[in-house]
Write a protein that holds these residues in place. Structure first.
Motif, PDB file in Angstrom:
ATOM      1  N   LEU A  36       0.941  -1.105   0.056  1.00 48.31           N
ATOM      2  CA  LEU A  36       0.079   0.029  -0.083  1.00 48.31           C
ATOM      3  C   LEU A  36       0.880   1.140   0.035  1.00 48.31           C
ATOM      4  CD1 LEU A  36      -2.654  -1.109   2.546  1.00 48.31           C
ATOM      5  CD2 LEU A  36      -3.163  -0.596   0.333  1.00 48.31           C
ATOM      6  N   ARG A  39       2.561   1.717  -3.164  1.00 42.28           N
ATOM      7  CA  ARG A  39       1.684   2.220  -4.180  1.00 42.28           C
ATOM      8  C   ARG A  39       1.595   3.683  -4.355  1.00 42.28           C
ATOM      9  NH1 ARG A  39      -2.731   0.352  -7.388  1.00 42.28           N
ATOM     10  NH2 ARG A  39      -1.202  -1.561  -7.920  1.00 42.28           N
ATOM     11  N   LEU A 121      -6.141  -2.622   6.536  1.00 42.63           N
ATOM     12  CA  LEU A 121      -5.894  -1.527   5.907  1.00 42.63           C
ATOM     13  C   LEU A 121      -5.934  -1.559   4.438  1.00 42.63           C
ATOM     14  CD1 LEU A 121      -4.481   1.232   7.062  1.00 42.63           C
ATOM     15  CD2 LEU A 121      -2.351   0.597   6.554  1.00 42.63           C
ATOM     16  N   THR A 122      -6.511  -0.485   3.718  1.00 45.20           N
ATOM     17  CA  THR A 122      -6.701  -0.574   2.242  1.00 45.20           C
ATOM     18  C   THR A 122      -6.312   0.888   1.805  1.00 45.20           C
ATOM     19  OG1 THR A 122      -8.821   0.853   2.640  1.00 45.20           O
ATOM     20  CG2 THR A 122      -9.127  -1.616   2.599  1.00 45.20           C
ATOM     21  N   ILE A 123      -6.303   0.930   0.555  1.00 44.38           N
ATOM     22  CA  ILE A 123      -5.820   2.324  -0.069  1.00 44.38           C
ATOM     23  C   ILE A 123      -6.761   3.434   0.348  1.00 44.38           C
ATOM     24  CG2 ILE A 123      -5.882   3.698  -2.100  1.00 44.38           C
ATOM     25  CD1 ILE A 123      -3.302   2.265  -2.251  1.00 44.38           C
TER      26      ILE A 123
ATOM     27  N   GLU B  24      -9.548  -5.888  -2.855  1.00 43.92           N
ATOM     28  CA  GLU B  24      -8.437  -4.604  -2.431  1.00 43.92           C
ATOM     29  C   GLU B  24      -7.214  -5.177  -2.764  1.00 43.92           C
ATOM     30  OE1 GLU B  24      -9.171  -1.697  -1.224  1.00 43.92           O
ATOM     31  OE2 GLU B  24     -11.132  -1.286  -0.967  1.00 43.92           O
ATOM     32  N   LEU B  28      -4.155  -4.136  -5.848  1.00 42.72           N
ATOM     33  CA  LEU B  28      -2.892  -3.740  -5.542  1.00 42.72           C
ATOM     34  C   LEU B  28      -1.838  -4.279  -6.683  1.00 42.72           C
ATOM     35  CD1 LEU B  28      -2.669  -3.656  -1.712  1.00 42.72           C
ATOM     36  CD2 LEU B  28      -2.576  -1.624  -3.490  1.00 42.72           C
TER      37      LEU B  28
END
Lengths: 139, 145
Positions: A36, A39, A121-123, B24, B28
């Protein structure tokens, strides 16, 4: 979310060269959190418990942001957060944990967190942390 | 083959094996890490096999240290949540409730069910990833309808 959408959300994030430390004893979570951060163009390192996080800071390293898990062996997230604040560390610390009842959240926040997010946790949640902690470069 | 991959993925969601978190993770995936989800899944199954072994040994000893069992299961639930393993996560929650109630029988029963769900998920994901690799990278990025 594409890179363009992320860039629109946080202008100049890619140029900000933010750094982050992932503190989590789970290899699964370490991998996801690092991905994450990558990214979003945030350089990052990882340690596996609170004591390692404290040791890293004692060695002279510094990070803009710490993603701190709560439950870890040797030194948990609450203990590590308190210790880092006692040391005068001003890095932003975001607690990231599956424990979400109000009492546990309050205890973690009172240890010295700047923000709290429930796992996974996500973006979107990471962007929320960055927004709240005012992590973007003004030009 | 792409249609077969899509159907398998759809069924994993329809049958409740996976939840939104899996999507999700697929978001990625990129050129730098085209097999990111498969790699994270491999980590998960390696980690969860260790936890299952620890719990098995703890239960075989016969003395139910509910605090220790709860601690193992907290870790198990955490990583299951992180990859979107919905059914496994639910069994972890049930097990922890039995731990808090000090219900050994409930723990044993739930753990058997958890191992079944875990094994089933592993088989299904292995099949999915194998077909996805053969079909090509585009298919894994599409959301099920």
């Amino acid at each position: 979310m594409t890179r363009n959408q992320i860039a629109e959300e946080l202008p100049n994030l890619a140029e900000s060269k933010l750094t982050a430390l992932v503190v989590d004893d789970s290899f699964v979570n370490q991998t996801i959190h690092q991905k994450l951060l990558n990214r979003l163009g945030i350089e990052n390192d990882v340690v596996t418990n609170g004591k390692e996080a404290v040791d890293v800071y004692c060695s002279g390293r510094n990070y803009d942001l710490i993603l701190m898990d709560m439950d870890m062996p040797i030194m948990n997230g609450i203990q590590a957060t308190k210790r880092l604040r006692e040391m005068g560390i001003e890095s932003k610390i975001a607690g990231v944990t599956t424990r979400a009842n109000e009492g546990e959240k309050k205890e973690f926040m009172e240890a010295g967190l700047n923000d709290f997010q429930e796992k996974p946790l996500t973006i979107s949640k990471l962007l929320s942390i960055l927004h709240k902690l005012n992590f973007y470069v003004q030009t | 083959m792409q249609r077969q991959v899509a159907l398998i993925k759809q069924s994993l969601f329809d049958q409740g094996y996976l939840d939104e978190q899996f999507m999700e993770l697929e978001e990625l995936q990129d050129d730098a890490n085209p097999n990111f989800v498969e790699e994270v899944s491999a980590l998960y199954f390696k980690d969860s096999a260790r936890l299952i072994n620890n719990i098995d040994q703890a239960l075989e000893r016969g003395s139910f240290d509910f605090n220790r069992l709860d601690s193992y299961m907290h870790q198990f639930k955490g990583s299951s949540t992180s990859i979107g393993a919905s059914k496994v996560k639910a069994e972890c929650t049930t097990f922890r409730e039995y731990c808090r109630a000090g219900n050994a029988e409930g723990c044993l029963r739930t753990f058997q069910q958890l191992k079944k769900e875990h094994s089933m998920l592993r088989k299904k994901l292995e099949q999915y990833f194998q077909l996805a690799r053969q079909a090509g990278p585009k298919e894994t990025a599409r959301r099920p309808k």
